[in-house]
Enzyme design. Structure first.
Site, PDB file in Angstrom:
ATOM      1  N   ASP A   1      -7.300  -1.826   3.747  1.00  0.00           N
ATOM      2  CA  ASP A   1      -6.413  -2.645   3.342  1.00  0.00           C
ATOM      3  C   ASP A   1      -6.809  -4.165   3.998  1.00  0.00           C
ATOM      4  O   ASP A   1      -6.248  -5.101   3.571  1.00  0.00           O
ATOM      5  CB  ASP A   1      -4.848  -2.665   3.675  1.00  0.00           C
ATOM      6  CG  ASP A   1      -4.414  -1.284   2.978  1.00  0.00           C
ATOM      7  OD1 ASP A   1      -4.752  -0.988   1.767  1.00  0.00           O
ATOM      8  OD2 ASP A   1      -3.813  -0.323   3.542  1.00  0.00           O
TER       9      ASP A   1
ATOM     10  N   ASP B   1       0.812  -1.196   0.014  1.00  0.00           N
ATOM     11  CA  ASP B   1       0.034  -0.067   0.053  1.00  0.00           C
ATOM     12  C   ASP B   1       1.009   1.257   0.011  1.00  0.00           C
ATOM     13  O   ASP B   1       2.229   1.180   0.437  1.00  0.00           O
ATOM     14  CB  ASP B   1      -0.847  -0.140   1.105  1.00  0.00           C
ATOM     15  CG  ASP B   1      -1.687   1.441   1.320  1.00  0.00           C
ATOM     16  OD1 ASP B   1      -2.491   1.526   0.391  1.00  0.00           O
ATOM     17  OD2 ASP B   1      -1.591   1.776   2.364  1.00  0.00           O
TER      18      ASP B   1
END
Length: 672
Positions: free
Chosen positions: A567, A356
């Site tokens: 996430d 990420d």
């Protein structure tokens, strides 16, 4: 217990301590001398038995002292053998035939063939190796025991009338107010409502620098308050605190056994039963196959017992769990928590790692990098614009506002009076700023809010400038002052050492690297190019990240590292999910396989190396233990190895396997 004690101040009772699962030798109900005697009792008993056996062996050379030798052997069998015999009897009644039963059977059967000395040697070495295994296990579990002892059991609670009262931590609830003085350990997670200080988390997260704490900051249980006095509003009870969560994660990691270890556990039961049966058949059939007697040092019973000892898979059984346990402990001391040894295998098998961006590769905090104006700015003009921006943004909560305020505070920029201040949701803030006695109408925020009000070439030129800034991977905010427009450029800060980490993952471990980000494609590509990340997927929603991770995981083993709740689905789907424990959401850390407690992403290279080393050491242990078993078993069966030597070689192999595993206890040492 005092009958007048309230439930809030009642001390722990006898049952509470043993329900806690702590070692009996540290019980508060024992005297100091009893506590000292009970510590490492298993090892002390084994050493005492060894001395008795050594004395019996020396005195056996004097026939007249035979009664004393017999007495010493009885003491040896009682000290080293009775605990094993009791446990073996329980196992047999439970129909649980294992290596302990196998070894105990061999030791006590040795008496029947006149080899009591060898049987005693087996019991002593078996007890010593068991004590050593226990010590190795406790050393590998040291991080958990230290964490358990980290937080105090009592805390100063501030009542409604302002008075402080000492109460047990287990009785303090969410919403209560506690006082933490200078030098004390924070007992519970809380939010600072009064005071300021700095706390040291080196024993909790591995971060060596004290972290400043002020009003509204969160403070974790286990933090060491350095200098000031903090008043905290408790946000989590004792069972929900940061320390409790970490202890739970480590406990889960130690209980989650790798596939190879689970196979060995099942295999050992079948194996032990088979070896006992084979040894029994050998004792009966060898005299019929080859011309040897049943009894004596060359007899079938003697050879069968030597085979029984040599074929016992002690070294194989200890080879796997100690290796994984040692590696888990080393990671925990470094500030990395793994939810099971199986994660090492999964991580070592991965060929792709997905990152990420915001909060993972970058800190998530913005830095002001410059101002673009319609004319060349002088330093005085620039400071005036910064004063205007600072005066507006100090009243808002936004990453861009935080970056401006931080930048201006560091440079002691003047703060100006503001009237008619208002926020424009989704766009920015406006107000009338008093500059040198003149009222100036200003706005700061999203460029689109002002672009819609501009016309012709002015709008077109400004749009081009904005595109240039964004193509460089920077964010932009627009400052409108009367009729003039300025662009303020911001950059997301890349975490220190991330570039070197990405490079090591690619070059050293041949990982394919990619980025999954919800940010604009231009910003994501700029960060990826700077770090050397090969593939970029941007403008992603949580479901898009999950879709990409699912596809990539089907193509090969994938590790994913992220920090936010968005996430979490992708981390759960990845082969190995890695979360940032410092900035990460609780859901994310709970669902991931690995937690970087202090967002120490720079340790990924070290972690992968540790996973590879675990596999190497496990293979070494299994190969060595298997070779020892095969060699000793065949040699003992053919009569080349006496019973006492089979005992020494067998137990020596077990000790060497344990010592080899301890190499994994080495944690990461920060250079410099």
């Amino acid at each position: 217990m005092d009958s007048t004690s309230s439930p809030e101040t009642a001390p722990y009772v006898f049952d509470d301590f043993f329900a806690s699962g702590k070692e009996e030798s540290i019980s508060p109900f024992l005297t100091t001398s009893s506590r000292s005697l009970g510590k490492n009792l298993h090892l002390k008993a084994s050493i005492f038995a060894a001395f008795c056996l050594l004395a019996a062996f020396i005195l056996s050379f004097f026939p007249s002292l035979a009664p004393i030798v017999s007495l010493l052997l009885v003491v040896t069998y009682f000290t080293a053998g009775m605990p094993a015999l009791i446990d073996s009897i329980k196992d047999v009644f439970s129909l649980e035939i294992n290596i302990d039963v196998l070894m105990t059977l061999a030791a006590f059967l040795s008496i029947l063939i006149g080899s009591a000395m060898e049987g005693a040697l087996l019991l002593v070495l078996f007890a010593l190796s068991g004590a050593m295994e226990h010590a190795v296990t406790r050393k590998a579990q040291g991080s958990l025991s230290r964490l358990n002892q980290l937080c105090p059991t009592k805390a100063q609670v501030i009542d409604d009338d302002g008075k402080t009262k000492m109460r047990a931590v287990r009785d303090i609830k969410r919403g209560d107010t506690i006082l933490v003085r200078s030098g004390e350990i924070v007992p519970l997670d809380g939010r600072v409502i009064s005071g300021a200080s700095s706390v040291n988390l080196v024993h909790l997260t591995g971060e060596s620098l004290p972290v400043p704490k002020k009003i509204d900051d969160e403070v974790s249980a286990g933090a060491h308050n350095m200098e000031g006095v903090l008043t905290l509003k408790v946000t989590r009870g004792s069972t929900e605190s940061t320390i409790s969560r970490i202890v739970k994660l480590i406990s889960q990691a130690q209980e989650a056994r790798p596939k190879l270890q689970r196979w060995f556990d099942r295999f050992s039961k079948v194996y032990a039963t088979s070896i006992i049966a084979i040894a029994f058949l050998l004792a009966l059939l060898l005299p019929l196959i080859i011309s040897i007697s049943f009894l004596g040092t060359e007899g079938s019973v003697y050879r069968a017992l030597a085979f029984l000892i040599a074929a016992s898979p002690c070294a194989l059984i200890i080879a796997v769990p100690i290796a994984y346990l040692s590696a888990i402990s080393a990671c925990a001391r470094t500030g990395i928590l793994l939810k099971g040894g199986v994660i090492f295998d999964a991580l070592a098998s991965c060929s792709t790692i997905a990152f990420d961006k915001t909060g993972t590769l970058t800190t998530g905090g913005l830095t002001l990098t410059g101002i673009i104006g319609e004319e060349q700015l002088t330093s005085v003009e620039r400071d005036r614009l910064l004063s205007i921006a600072y005066s507006l943004e100090r009243n808002t909560i936004h990453p861009i506002a935080s970056a401006i305020v931080h930048y201006c505070e560091q440079r002691c920029i003047e703060l100006l009076p503001v009237k008619e201040f208002k926020t424009i949701p989704g766009s920015g803030a406006s107000g009338v700023v008093l500059v040198d006695g003149k009222e100036i109408h200003t706005f700061i925020g999203h460029p689109d809010y002002v672009l819609d009000k501009l016309e012709g070439s002015r709008r077109e030129n400004l749009t081009k400038e904005i595109d240039v800034v964004r193509n460089n991977g920077e964010l932009v905010a627009l400052l409108y002052e009367e009729s003039r427009v300025y662009l303020m450029r911001f950059k997301d800060e890349i975490r220190p050492h991330v570039s070197a980490t990405v490079h090591a993952l690619k070059k050293r471990w041949h990982y394919k690297t990619l980025m999954l980000s919800g940010d604009h494609a231009t910003t994501a590509h700029a960060i990826a190019n700077e770090l050397g990340i090969e593939e970029v997927y941007a403008d992603l929603k949580p479901e898009d990240k999950l879709q990409h991770v699912t596809r990539l995981a089907e193509q090969g083993k994938l590790a994913m590292i992220g920090d936010g709740i968005n996430d979490a689905p992708a981390l759960a789907r990845a082969t190995v999910g890695i979360s940032m424990g410092g900035v990460g959401d609780t859901t994310t850390t709970d669902i991931s396989d690995i937690v970087l407690l202090h967002d120490n992403i720079e340790l990924l290279d070290w972690l992968v190396a540790k996973a590879k080393m675990v596999q190497t050491i496990v293979k070494e242990n299994v190969a060595f233990a298997g070779a020892i078993i095969c060699f000793i078993s065949i040699a003992a069966l053919l009569g080349y190895i006496p019973l006492w030597l089979a005992v020494i070689l067998h137990e020596g192999g077990t000790v060497l396997v344990g010592l080899n595993s301890l190499r994994l206890l080495k944690s990461f040492k920060q250079k410099g």
